[in-house]
Motif scaffolding. Structure first.
Motif, mmCIF file in Angstrom:
data_model
loop_
_atom_site.group_PDB
_atom_site.id
_atom_site.type_symbol
_atom_site.label_atom_id
_atom_site.label_comp_id
_atom_site.label_asym_id
_atom_site.label_seq_id
_atom_site.Cartn_x
_atom_site.Cartn_y
_atom_site.Cartn_z
ATOM 1 N N LEU A 174 1.793 -0.894 3.798
ATOM 2 C CA LEU A 174 2.214 0.459 4.134
ATOM 3 C C LEU A 174 1.860 1.415 3.005
ATOM 4 O O LEU A 174 2.028 1.083 1.821
ATOM 5 C CB LEU A 174 3.728 0.503 4.381
ATOM 6 C CG LEU A 174 4.286 -0.513 5.384
ATOM 7 C CD1 LEU A 174 5.804 -0.380 5.471
ATOM 8 C CD2 LEU A 174 3.644 -0.348 6.755
ATOM 9 N N ILE A 178 2.037 5.795 1.916
ATOM 10 C CA ILE A 178 2.381 7.186 2.182
ATOM 11 C C ILE A 178 1.525 8.025 1.245
ATOM 12 O O ILE A 178 1.617 7.880 0.022
ATOM 13 C CB ILE A 178 3.877 7.475 1.957
ATOM 14 C CG1 ILE A 178 4.738 6.729 2.993
ATOM 15 C CG2 ILE A 178 4.154 8.975 2.030
ATOM 16 C CD1 ILE A 178 6.229 6.951 2.844
ATOM 17 N N ARG A 229 3.596 1.720 -0.281
ATOM 18 C CA ARG A 229 5.023 1.828 0.080
ATOM 19 C C ARG A 229 5.600 0.477 0.504
ATOM 20 O O ARG A 229 6.788 0.375 0.801
ATOM 21 C CB ARG A 229 5.187 2.857 1.215
ATOM 22 C CG ARG A 229 6.639 3.202 1.569
ATOM 23 C CD ARG A 229 7.403 3.705 0.372
ATOM 24 N NE ARG A 229 8.788 4.017 0.674
ATOM 25 C CZ ARG A 229 9.785 3.126 0.674
ATOM 26 N NH1 ARG A 229 9.528 1.853 0.433
ATOM 27 N NH2 ARG A 229 11.027 3.505 0.934
ATOM 28 N N ALA A 271 8.518 -2.792 5.195
ATOM 29 C CA ALA A 271 9.282 -1.544 5.176
ATOM 30 C C ALA A 271 10.646 -1.689 4.524
ATOM 31 O O ALA A 271 11.139 -0.744 3.886
ATOM 32 C CB ALA A 271 9.447 -1.016 6.600
ATOM 33 N N LEU A 303 12.833 1.599 3.483
ATOM 34 C CA LEU A 303 12.227 2.789 4.062
ATOM 35 C C LEU A 303 13.297 3.679 4.687
ATOM 36 O O LEU A 303 14.226 3.195 5.325
ATOM 37 C CB LEU A 303 11.217 2.375 5.133
ATOM 38 C CG LEU A 303 10.361 3.517 5.692
ATOM 39 C CD1 LEU A 303 9.224 3.835 4.738
ATOM 40 C CD2 LEU A 303 9.823 3.154 7.073
ATOM 41 N N LEU A 306 3.929 7.347 7.384
ATOM 42 C CA LEU A 306 3.408 6.016 7.067
ATOM 43 C C LEU A 306 1.997 5.814 7.600
ATOM 44 O O LEU A 306 1.678 6.188 8.723
ATOM 45 C CB LEU A 306 4.297 4.933 7.684
ATOM 46 C CG LEU A 306 5.579 4.525 6.960
ATOM 47 C CD1 LEU A 306 6.243 3.407 7.753
ATOM 48 C CD2 LEU A 306 5.289 4.064 5.535
#
Length: 202
Positions: free
Chosen positions: A63, A65, A70, A94, A103, A111
């Motif tokens: 992931l 951002i 992330r 997450a 998250l 995302l």
């Protein structure tokens, strides 16, 4: 507008058709959304998906951002259907990556999700670190390092940040909990490739 168009990773060899890739990206996104609402990954019924997505495969879900990492969680050995592995690893990336806080809902819309499907890992035969470095294929190989109780892996995408094989190996040692410059006849290195694809944002 947020894009969920599958994009091919630099090292990818396309095995899965674009609709199958899109289905996996959607599953990952839905599993994260389910985690935000219910605190658990999405329950996936493999029989609802085409056969290639039902086969046991090992995956990583990464992931980002705004290009900042992330979360990244995955497995190295196939142990469940591909679509189930993606749902589980997306949730874990997450909410369970120990390097990051869980998250938050306000982050979800920003995302970008990348899925890496791993080939079976194969050992590299070598007698010295120099021989190992000569056998590594930069930009293509993901590596698994084993040394006693120490374990670590780098996906092929890490070559984009660390293109030099010597530095790549040294950083992998550090990730496995070994000091820079460490060498032992007991070190094992396995290689794998990935088919990588993802979305610019959910």
């Amino acid at each position: 507008m947020h894009s969920t168009e599958p994009r091919i990773g630099r090292n990818a060899e396309q095995t899965y058709e674009d609709p199958q890739r899109a289905s996996l990206i959607e599953t990952a996104s839905r599993s994260i959304a389910h985690g935000l609402e219910h605190g658990s990954p999405l329950t996936v019924e493999p029989d609802d998906y085409p056969e290639p997505l039902r086969e046991p495969r090992a995956t990583f879900v990464t992931l980002h951002i705004a290009r900042d990492l992330r979360g990244c969680i995955g497995v190295l050995e196939p142990r469940r259907p591909l679509v189930v592995d993606v749902a589980q690893n997306a949730f874990a990336a997450a909410f369970e990556d120990p390097r990051f806080p869980r998250l938050r809902k306000q982050e979800f819309g920003r995302l970008a999700i990348q899925i890496s499907v791993l080939s079976p890992a194969e050992p590299i035969d070598f007698q010295s670190e120099t021989e190992l470095l000569n056998r590594i294929r930069p930009g293509r190989d993901g590596l698994i390092l084993r040394a006693g109780r120490h374990r670590g892996t780098f996906l092929p995408s890490v070559w984009e940040q660390i293109p030099d094989p010597t530095e790549f190996l040294e950083h992998l040692k550090r990730k496995a909990g070994l000091p820079f410059g460490y060498w032992s006849a007991d070190i094992e290195i396995l290689r794998y490739t990935t088919e990588s694809f993802g979305s610019t944002s959910v």
